[in-house]
Design an enzyme around this catalytic site. Structure first.
Site, short mmCIF file in Angstrom:
data_model
loop_
_atom_site.label_atom_id
_atom_site.label_comp_id
_atom_site.label_asym_id
_atom_site.label_seq_id
_atom_site.Cartn_x
_atom_site.Cartn_y
_atom_site.Cartn_z
N SER A 108 4.28 -2.86 -0.58
CA SER A 108 2.92 -3.22 -0.19
C SER A 108 1.92 -2.30 -0.86
O SER A 108 2.26 -1.25 -1.41
CB SER A 108 2.77 -3.14 1.33
OG SER A 108 2.60 -1.79 1.72
N LYS A 109 0.69 -2.74 -0.79
CA LYS A 109 -0.43 -2.00 -1.34
C LYS A 109 -0.48 -0.59 -0.75
O LYS A 109 -0.76 0.38 -1.43
CB LYS A 109 -1.65 -2.82 -0.96
CG LYS A 109 -2.97 -2.26 -1.16
CD LYS A 109 -3.98 -3.38 -0.93
CE LYS A 109 -5.36 -2.80 -0.69
NZ LYS A 109 -6.38 -3.83 -0.58
N ARG A 110 -0.17 -0.51 0.53
CA ARG A 110 -0.25 0.80 1.20
C ARG A 110 0.88 1.74 0.78
O ARG A 110 0.74 2.95 0.88
CB ARG A 110 -0.26 0.62 2.72
CG ARG A 110 -1.69 0.57 3.27
CD ARG A 110 -1.70 0.13 4.69
NE ARG A 110 -1.18 -1.22 4.80
CZ ARG A 110 -0.24 -1.60 5.63
NH1 ARG A 110 0.32 -0.74 6.44
NH2 ARG A 110 0.18 -2.85 5.68
#
Ligand code: GLU
Length: 512
Positions: A264-266
């Site tokens: 994910s982006k995070r």
């Protein structure tokens, strides 16, 4: 066989995730390898999610990697416009075709009515209310209402959407090039909205209409779109386009570095690794996203790394330049299972490319790193530093962190070797080395070496006793390129003064 035409169809909803770049790359490789055309289509029909600057970001990312499209919003082409927001009339026209042939219908249910219905179903224990063959006759639409009522609503401009009329009882078969045969029951598909109340199409309608009109031969996209493909096939059927339907290839997910769960982006922020091609600097500072480019990866390394996330050539070879990837790539060799995003592997690829790319190409990047820290290097010095450090560097910024001593005095000394090797009582002996070097006219690596060796022999010292002292005094650490070549670059005055300062500092380290 139809000519190969493939498309990368991102939605401009923010920075392009590295998985999106991989999708673009595979499309590009497939197009190039098959004499085909690579199209960029911007899917911007969801106005709520539109993000300013995202399209430019996508174009810049592709360009940085050297995989720019043959047709697209900027490039133009015979199948435009290439931004879906500029194709409204086309979608209206094709929606009308489906209405006319009975494959689609108007639905007038308001958001509120739909919510009420959902709530009522929930209260009755049904948590999966769907608008479909089983329920549509109980809703307000052109199938359940009389022709007069429908005509009146249309005339009065009542808010309406257009839905696909999905007949249950069919089997949809998709022969996916990656996943093999995948079957869906049409009963699993609900009467999806094709045209929204704002007059803009949904992703599904626009995507299918455009793939058809743009004569796309192969749809290569992320696995998350596989379930939608059932609906897309039904749409091709509804239009009567099944014979020219593109072939599908759904790419495996990118997994977190641990191998568990979707990347994910995070994860990038959490793990301090880039998961985007280039920096995203639009919007608020907390929205900042770190790019591969700015982290110091070369485009060639990035591409090679991405190519291997979900594909392999079936041989031991790992290093592939873009043209070699074009040669070797095939959709059949794409893996079904998810690909673990291992940034250490990207670093490894980068090191390989730093070593094999001509110095003249890497040196300007090295120069830029020094310039950012206020040091203007001559071309010659930039090339020398590149040459001397590239086998020790994984990411471009390390040329500066590992090479700043070439242009700056040492501010921090590695203490361990000093504690082990520095004997304060020997300082008078080591002072001779300063005198010897200060008097050396020919400041070249061989001459520096000869002088140092003469000093060692005179004092019965070995390399192990002298080199660590020299290295730490001049560069701060025992690691680095050849010591004498290093001194040659640092210069005589600098070396002499750094030895003096170093000895003082070493005495203190020993005393401390
Ligand atoms: N607009 C979709 C996306 O953002 C495209 C999916 C597809 O390639 O069909 O990924």
């Amino acid at each position: 066989m139809n000519p190969v035409r493939v498309r990368f169809a991102p939605s401009p909803t923010g920075a392009l995730h590295i998985g999106g770049l991989r999708t673009a790359l595979y499309n590009y490789l497939f197009a190039r390898g098959n004499g085909g055309v690579f199209v960029l289509r911007i899917e911007d029909t969801d106005q709520k999610r539109y993000v300013e600057g995202a399209e430019e970001y996508i174009a810049e990312s592709l360009e940085w990697c050297g995989i720019s499209p043959d047709e697209g919003p900027q490039k133009g082409g015979n199948y435009g416009p290439y931004r879906q927001s500029e194709r409204r009339e086309i979608y209206a026209e094709y929606t009308q075709k489906l209405l006319d042939n009975g494959s689609a219908y108007y639905a007038f249910d308001t958001e509120e009515e739909l919510n009420d219905r959902r709530e009522a179903e929930k209260a009755a224990g049904n948590h999966n209310f769907r608008y479909d063959a089983a329920t549509r006759m109980g809703m307000r639409n052109s199938l359940s209402l009389s022709a007069e009522e429908t005509a009146k609503l249309l005339e009065s401009n009542a808010p309406r959407v257009v839905r696909l009329k999905v007949d249950p009882g069919h089997t949809v078969v998709i022969n996916d090039i990656v996943r093999g045969r995948v079957e869906f029951a049409s009963a699993e598909v609900d009467d999806k909205v094709l045209m929204k109340a704002d007059g803009l199409p949904t992703y599904h309608l626009a995507n299918v209409v455009d793939d058809h009109l743009m004569e796309i031969s192969h749809v290569i996209r992320g696995e998350e779109w596989l379930p939608s493909t059932a609906l897309h096939v039904l749409l091709y059927r509804a239009f009567g386009w099944e014979d020219t339907m593109p072939q599908f290839a759904h790419l495996p997910l990118l997994l977190k570095p641990t191998g568990k769960g979707k990347l994910s982006k995070r994860d990038g922020q959490k793990l301090g690794i880039p998961v985007f091609p280039i920096n995203w600097e639009k919007g608020a500072p907390e929205d900042f996203l770190q790019g591969f480019r700015e982290t110091g990866l070369l485009p060639a390394a990035t591409i090679n790394f991405l190519a291997f996330l979900g594909w392999n050539p079936g041989t031991e070879q790992e290093l592939f330049q873009l043209e070699e990837l074009v040669e070797a790539f095939s959709l059949e060799r794409i893996n079904k299972s998810g690909a673990r995003f291992d940034f250490d592997k990207a670093r490894w690829f980068n090191q390989q490319y730093l070593i094999t790319t001509p110095v003249a190409e890497v040196a300007p990047l090295v120069r830029a790193q020094f310039a950012a820290a206020g040091h203007e290097l001559s071309d010659e010095l930039a090339a020398t530093i590149t040459e001397m450090l590239r086998e020790r560097v994984h990411l471009i910024p390390e040329f500066f962190t590992k090479g700043r001593f070439f242009v700056e005095p040492v501010s921090e000394y590695e203490e361990k070797p000093i504690r082990k090797k520095w004997k304060p009582e020997q300082r008078p002996v080591f002072d001779q080395l300063i005198t010897d070097l200060a008097g050396l006219d020919d400041w070249s690596a061989p001459a520096i070496k000869a002088t140092t060796v003469a000093f060692m022999e005179r004092n019965e010292l070995g390399f192990g006793a002298v080199l660590p002292i020299l290295r730490v005094a001049v560069s701060g650490t025992v690691q680095g390129p050849d010591a004498f070549e290093m001194l040659a670059v640092v210069g005589r005055e600098n070396t002499v003064s750094r030895l003096r300062t170093g000895y003082d500092a070493f005495d203190q380290i020993k005393a401390g």
